[in-house]
Design a protein around this motif. Structure first.
Motif, PDB file in Angstrom:
ATOM      1  N   GLU A 134       0.853  -1.193   0.000  1.00  0.00           N
ATOM      2  CA  GLU A 134       0.000   0.000   0.000  1.00  0.00           C
ATOM      3  C   GLU A 134       0.886   1.239   0.000  1.00  0.00           C
ATOM      4  OE1 GLU A 134      -3.279   0.118  -0.085  1.00  0.00           O
ATOM      5  OE2 GLU A 134      -3.798  -1.985   0.286  1.00  0.00           O
ATOM      6  N   GLY A 135       0.442   2.257  -0.733  1.00  0.00           N
ATOM      7  CA  GLY A 135       1.085   3.559  -0.629  1.00  0.00           C
ATOM      8  C   GLY A 135       2.302   3.783  -1.497  1.00  0.00           C
ATOM      9  N   ARG A 136       2.664   2.814  -2.342  1.00  0.00           N
ATOM     10  CA  ARG A 136       3.819   3.034  -3.221  1.00  0.00           C
ATOM     11  C   ARG A 136       3.434   3.922  -4.400  1.00  0.00           C
ATOM     12  NH1 ARG A 136       6.087  -0.216  -6.222  1.00  0.00           N
ATOM     13  NH2 ARG A 136       4.553  -1.905  -6.316  1.00  0.00           N
ATOM     14  N   ASP A 137       4.451   4.577  -4.989  1.00  0.00           N
ATOM     15  CA  ASP A 137       4.212   5.341  -6.199  1.00  0.00           C
ATOM     16  C   ASP A 137       5.102   4.813  -7.320  1.00  0.00           C
ATOM     17  OD1 ASP A 137       6.676   6.249  -5.418  1.00  0.00           O
ATOM     18  OD2 ASP A 137       6.177   8.383  -5.493  1.00  0.00           O
ATOM     19  N   HIS A 138       5.024   5.422  -8.468  1.00  0.00           N
ATOM     20  CA  HIS A 138       5.807   4.993  -9.629  1.00  0.00           C
ATOM     21  C   HIS A 138       6.114   6.217 -10.477  1.00  0.00           C
ATOM     22  CE1 HIS A 138       2.516   5.341 -12.682  1.00  0.00           C
ATOM     23  NE2 HIS A 138       1.816   5.404 -11.557  1.00  0.00           N
ATOM     24  N   GLY A 139       7.093   6.103 -11.360  1.00  0.00           N
ATOM     25  CA  GLY A 139       7.472   7.224 -12.213  1.00  0.00           C
ATOM     26  C   GLY A 139       8.617   6.835 -13.120  1.00  0.00           C
ATOM     27  N   SER A 140       9.272   7.824 -13.705  1.00  0.00           N
ATOM     28  CA  SER A 140      10.391   7.582 -14.612  1.00  0.00           C
ATOM     29  C   SER A 140      11.595   7.037 -13.853  1.00  0.00           C
ATOM     30  CB  SER A 140      10.782   8.878 -15.317  1.00  0.00           C
ATOM     31  OG  SER A 140      11.975   8.711 -16.050  1.00  0.00           O
ATOM     32  N   THR A 141      12.251   6.042 -14.443  1.00  0.00           N
ATOM     33  CA  THR A 141      13.459   5.470 -13.833  1.00  0.00           C
ATOM     34  C   THR A 141      14.720   5.831 -14.616  1.00  0.00           C
ATOM     35  OG1 THR A 141      13.113   3.402 -15.058  1.00  0.00           O
ATOM     36  CG2 THR A 141      12.224   3.526 -12.806  1.00  0.00           C
ATOM     37  N   PHE A 142      14.590   6.696 -15.627  1.00  0.00           N
ATOM     38  CA  PHE A 142      15.724   7.003 -16.504  1.00  0.00           C
ATOM     39  C   PHE A 142      16.913   7.566 -15.730  1.00  0.00           C
ATOM     40  CE2 PHE A 142      17.800   9.837 -19.736  1.00  0.00           C
ATOM     41  CZ  PHE A 142      18.294   8.815 -20.541  1.00  0.00           C
ATOM     42  N   ASP A 143      16.672   8.530 -14.843  1.00  0.00           N
ATOM     43  CA  ASP A 143      17.775   9.120 -14.081  1.00  0.00           C
ATOM     44  C   ASP A 143      18.447   8.096 -13.173  1.00  0.00           C
ATOM     45  OD1 ASP A 143      17.483  11.550 -15.272  1.00  0.00           O
ATOM     46  OD2 ASP A 143      16.565  12.556 -13.556  1.00  0.00           O
ATOM     47  N   MET A 144      17.663   7.203 -12.604  1.00  0.00           N
ATOM     48  CA  MET A 144      18.256   6.167 -11.756  1.00  0.00           C
ATOM     49  C   MET A 144      19.158   5.246 -12.571  1.00  0.00           C
ATOM     50  SD  MET A 144      15.268   5.211  -8.996  1.00  0.00           S
ATOM     51  CE  MET A 144      13.817   5.703  -9.932  1.00  0.00           C
ATOM     52  N   HIS A 145      18.734   4.936 -13.791  1.00  0.00           N
ATOM     53  CA  HIS A 145      19.590   4.120 -14.650  1.00  0.00           C
ATOM     54  C   HIS A 145      20.879   4.865 -14.995  1.00  0.00           C
ATOM     55  CE1 HIS A 145      17.133   0.604 -15.272  1.00  0.00           C
ATOM     56  NE2 HIS A 145      16.077   1.355 -15.527  1.00  0.00           N
ATOM     57  N   ARG A 146      20.789   6.178 -15.208  1.00  0.00           N
ATOM     58  CA  ARG A 146      22.002   6.944 -15.494  1.00  0.00           C
ATOM     59  C   ARG A 146      22.964   6.905 -14.310  1.00  0.00           C
ATOM     60  NH1 ARG A 146      22.131  12.057 -16.387  1.00  0.00           N
ATOM     61  NH2 ARG A 146      20.209  12.703 -15.347  1.00  0.00           N
ATOM     62  N   VAL A 147      22.434   7.051 -13.107  1.00  0.00           N
ATOM     63  CA  VAL A 147      23.285   6.992 -11.915  1.00  0.00           C
ATOM     64  C   VAL A 147      23.856   5.590 -11.727  1.00  0.00           C
ATOM     65  CG1 VAL A 147      23.338   7.263  -9.404  1.00  0.00           C
ATOM     66  CG2 VAL A 147      22.085   8.916 -10.804  1.00  0.00           C
ATOM     67  N   LEU A 148      23.106   4.567 -12.106  1.00  0.00           N
ATOM     68  CA  LEU A 148      23.626   3.203 -12.017  1.00  0.00           C
ATOM     69  C   LEU A 148      24.826   2.996 -12.940  1.00  0.00           C
ATOM     70  CD1 LEU A 148      20.289   1.220 -11.729  1.00  0.00           C
ATOM     71  CD2 LEU A 148      22.208   1.055 -10.123  1.00  0.00           C
ATOM     72  N   ASP A 203      28.248  14.796  -4.456  1.00  0.00           N
ATOM     73  CA  ASP A 203      28.348  15.853  -5.457  1.00  0.00           C
ATOM     74  C   ASP A 203      28.464  15.273  -6.862  1.00  0.00           C
ATOM     75  OD1 ASP A 203      28.176  17.821  -3.537  1.00  0.00           O
ATOM     76  OD2 ASP A 203      30.348  18.056  -3.334  1.00  0.00           O
ATOM     77  N   GLU A 204      29.158  14.154  -7.005  1.00  0.00           N
ATOM     78  CA  GLU A 204      29.283  13.523  -8.316  1.00  0.00           C
ATOM     79  C   GLU A 204      27.922  13.015  -8.798  1.00  0.00           C
ATOM     80  OE1 GLU A 204      32.544  10.699 -10.522  1.00  0.00           O
ATOM     81  OE2 GLU A 204      31.989  10.169  -8.468  1.00  0.00           O
ATOM     82  N   VAL A 205      27.140  12.455  -7.886  1.00  0.00           N
ATOM     83  CA  VAL A 205      25.800  11.973  -8.241  1.00  0.00           C
ATOM     84  C   VAL A 205      24.904  13.145  -8.629  1.00  0.00           C
ATOM     85  CG1 VAL A 205      23.743  10.794  -7.396  1.00  0.00           C
ATOM     86  CG2 VAL A 205      26.014   9.940  -6.783  1.00  0.00           C
TER      87      VAL A 205
END
Length: 238
Positions: free
Chosen positions: A91-105, A151-153
């Protein structure tokens, strides 16, 4: 031997599948000779940054589920996660774009902290209350916990072009390999395993791929293991 895992932070079966694969890898006699590399795959590559919302209404709208069906699917996913020792908020989760997270990965890959970061992002998305989609500092916090420089992230997050080509290259390669959903595991470019298969299937794949060199053979397809794709995530059956 290299194991490449195509996955998305928004994919619950990727979260579960990672745990099942790691269980098999921990028991694999040659585990110290296995390199694991995480590859990018967005379930919704058209999703704009900042466009986030609750999971249940999204499931109802996108996949034509009733509210009861959507909540039951989340409950069963939670049971599957719990069976692997994972926390899962139904309950209570959200969702959205994961593109930036993939870039940081991809930054984390360069710094040797990719596996740590993807595990923390999964936990943040599926087990914790604070959203990873509405606040870049949530992603920064996970990256710092994984051992990256804050800072790099932030510099990567501030530059939309940074590692963007790497994300797109991973996604093109997934298509070339025939991956239509995630998780998708490729072992030494010899065997492919699609979906969050049981640990026993991953153990078999590791044994068969060790020392073999041949064209990619799919040991298990998405019909046999739960996965997420453009048409949604498989709902575990009771």
């Amino acid at each position: 031997m290299r194991v490449e895992i195509w996955s998305d932070i928004a994919c619950p079966w990727c979260y579960v599948g990672k745990a099942r694969f790691e269980k098999a890898l921990a028991a694999f006699p040659h585990r110290d000779g296995v390199e694991v590399v995480h590859r990018s795959f967005e379930l919704d590559p058209t999703r704009a940054k900042g466009d986030s919302g609750p999971v249940i209404p999204m499931l109802m709208s996108k996949y034509g589920m009733s509210e009861d069906q959507a909540r039951e699917g989340e409950r069963r996913l939670g049971e599957n996660a719990a069976a692997e020792g994972l926390e899962y908020r139904t309950e209570g989760r959200d969702h959205g774009s994961t593109f930036d997270m993939h870039r940081v990965l991809h930054l984390a890959k360069e710094r040797g902290r990719q596996d740590e970061l993807i595990g923390l992002l999964y936990r943040a998305n599926f087990a914790e209350e604070r959203s990873v989609f509405e606040d870049d500092e949530r992603v920064v916090a996970a990256a710092v916990e994984a051992g990256l420089d804050a800072d790099e992230v932030r510099a990567v997050l501030a530059d939309p072009a940074k590692y963007a080509d790497d994300v797109r290259a991973d996604e093109r390669e997934a298509a070339e390999l025939g991956a239509t959903g995630v998780p998708f595991f490729v072992l030494d470019r010899t065997y492919g395993v699609s979906g969050a298969q049981p640990a026993e299937v991953f153990a078999q794949a590791l044994e068969q791929a060790w020392g073999n060199r041949s064209p990619l053979t799919t040991l298990a397809d998405s019909d046999g293991g739960e996965a997420c794709g453009p048409d949604g995530c498989a709902v575990p059956q009771g």
